[in-house]
Design a protein around this motif. Sequence first.
Motif, PDB file in Angstrom:
ATOM      1  N   VAL A  12     -52.372 -63.102  35.339  1.00 33.63           N
ATOM      2  CA  VAL A  12     -52.140 -62.703  33.964  1.00 33.63           C
ATOM      3  C   VAL A  12     -50.670 -62.357  33.799  1.00 33.63           C
ATOM      4  N   GLN A  13     -50.157 -62.545  32.606  1.00 30.27           N
ATOM      5  CA  GLN A  13     -48.771 -62.176  32.340  1.00 30.27           C
ATOM      6  C   GLN A  13     -48.654 -60.675  32.123  1.00 30.27           C
ATOM      7  N   ALA A  14     -47.479 -60.168  32.373  1.00 33.25           N
ATOM      8  CA  ALA A  14     -47.214 -58.754  32.130  1.00 33.25           C
ATOM      9  C   ALA A  14     -47.546 -58.403  30.680  1.00 33.25           C
ATOM     10  N   GLY A  15     -48.191 -57.250  30.514  1.00 33.09           N
ATOM     11  CA  GLY A  15     -48.630 -56.828  29.190  1.00 33.09           C
ATOM     12  C   GLY A  15     -50.046 -57.255  28.852  1.00 33.09           C
ATOM     13  N   GLY A  16     -50.594 -58.132  29.663  1.00 33.28           N
ATOM     14  CA  GLY A  16     -51.935 -58.636  29.419  1.00 33.28           C
ATOM     15  C   GLY A  16     -53.015 -57.724  29.964  1.00 33.28           C
ATOM     16  N   GLU A  44     -50.267 -49.873  52.141  1.00 30.92           N
ATOM     17  CA  GLU A  44     -51.571 -49.308  52.438  1.00 30.92           C
ATOM     18  C   GLU A  44     -52.474 -49.392  51.199  1.00 30.92           C
ATOM     19  N   ARG A  45     -53.775 -49.342  51.471  1.00 24.52           N
ATOM     20  CA  ARG A  45     -54.738 -49.335  50.378  1.00 24.52           C
ATOM     21  C   ARG A  45     -54.545 -48.053  49.562  1.00 24.52           C
ATOM     22  N   ALA A  46     -54.490 -48.197  48.247  1.00 24.52           N
ATOM     23  CA  ALA A  46     -54.174 -47.073  47.370  1.00 24.52           C
ATOM     24  C   ALA A  46     -55.286 -46.829  46.355  1.00 24.52           C
ATOM     25  N   PHE A  47     -55.518 -45.574  46.062  1.00 24.27           N
ATOM     26  CA  PHE A  47     -56.515 -45.174  45.077  1.00 24.27           C
ATOM     27  C   PHE A  47     -56.095 -45.606  43.675  1.00 24.27           C
ATOM     28  N   VAL A  48     -57.067 -46.077  42.900  1.00 26.86           N
ATOM     29  CA  VAL A  48     -56.815 -46.460  41.506  1.00 26.86           C
ATOM     30  C   VAL A  48     -57.607 -45.553  40.560  1.00 26.86           C
ATOM     31  N   GLY A  66     -54.003 -43.959  31.452  1.00 28.72           N
ATOM     32  CA  GLY A  66     -53.675 -44.408  30.106  1.00 28.72           C
ATOM     33  C   GLY A  66     -53.709 -45.913  29.940  1.00 28.72           C
ATOM     34  N   ARG A  67     -53.746 -46.647  31.039  1.00 28.53           N
ATOM     35  CA  ARG A  67     -53.794 -48.124  30.968  1.00 28.53           C
ATOM     36  C   ARG A  67     -55.121 -48.678  31.486  1.00 28.53           C
ATOM     37  N   PHE A  68     -55.690 -48.030  32.476  1.00 28.46           N
ATOM     38  CA  PHE A  68     -56.938 -48.501  33.095  1.00 28.46           C
ATOM     39  C   PHE A  68     -58.087 -47.574  32.703  1.00 28.46           C
ATOM     40  N   LEU A  81     -63.660 -52.066  35.807  1.00 22.37           N
ATOM     41  CA  LEU A  81     -62.319 -51.529  35.660  1.00 22.37           C
ATOM     42  C   LEU A  81     -61.608 -52.361  34.611  1.00 22.37           C
ATOM     43  N   GLN A  82     -61.406 -51.786  33.454  1.00 18.79           N
ATOM     44  CA  GLN A  82     -60.664 -52.441  32.381  1.00 18.79           C
ATOM     45  C   GLN A  82     -59.194 -52.120  32.567  1.00 18.79           C
ATOM     46  N   MET A  83     -58.382 -53.163  32.697  1.00 20.54           N
ATOM     47  CA  MET A  83     -56.962 -52.986  32.971  1.00 20.54           C
ATOM     48  C   MET A  83     -56.160 -53.561  31.817  1.00 20.54           C
ATOM     49  N   ASN A  84     -55.433 -52.704  31.132  1.00 21.37           N
ATOM     50  CA  ASN A  84     -54.600 -53.105  30.009  1.00 21.37           C
ATOM     51  C   ASN A  84     -53.133 -52.863  30.320  1.00 21.37           C
ATOM     52  N   SER A  85     -52.272 -53.464  29.542  1.00 23.38           N
ATOM     53  CA  SER A  85     -50.816 -53.288  29.698  1.00 23.38           C
ATOM     54  C   SER A  85     -50.404 -53.486  31.149  1.00 23.38           C
TER      55      SER A  85
END
Length: 125
Positions: A12-16, A44-48, A66-68, A81-85
């Motif tokens: 996806v493009q940035a901002g998508g 390393e694996r990171a918490f989201v 604020g984005r996810f 997991l809805q990921m925006n911006s």
Amino acid sequence: QVQLIESGGGLVQAGGSLRLSCAASGHTFSTFGMGWFRQAPGKERAFVANINESGGRTYYADSVKGRFTISRDNAKNTVALQMNSLKPEDTAVYYCAATSGFIWLRHLAHAYGYWGQGTQVTVSS
């Protein structure tokens, strides 16, 4: 025992936006807290994000706040997991995970006993 299968990754493009989904097997899904982690190359694996058993409480890493949005449907045994911006720095393999561990430890990967195989998310600039 829980088996987890992620889907929804892609380019996806940035901002998508992208929506990841994780389907869980077994009839005990509602007894597990669920989390999303990510791992970028060489890191390393990171918490989201995580969500408690009922879906009433969520917690996010500062980098995605604020984005996810994490959500779950216990009737369908799924977590999303809805990921925006999206930003290029969000590029990683994203993993769904299940935990029965203490709530205050659920930002840590070692608190999770079950993991999916991962799905690639690539954000182009």
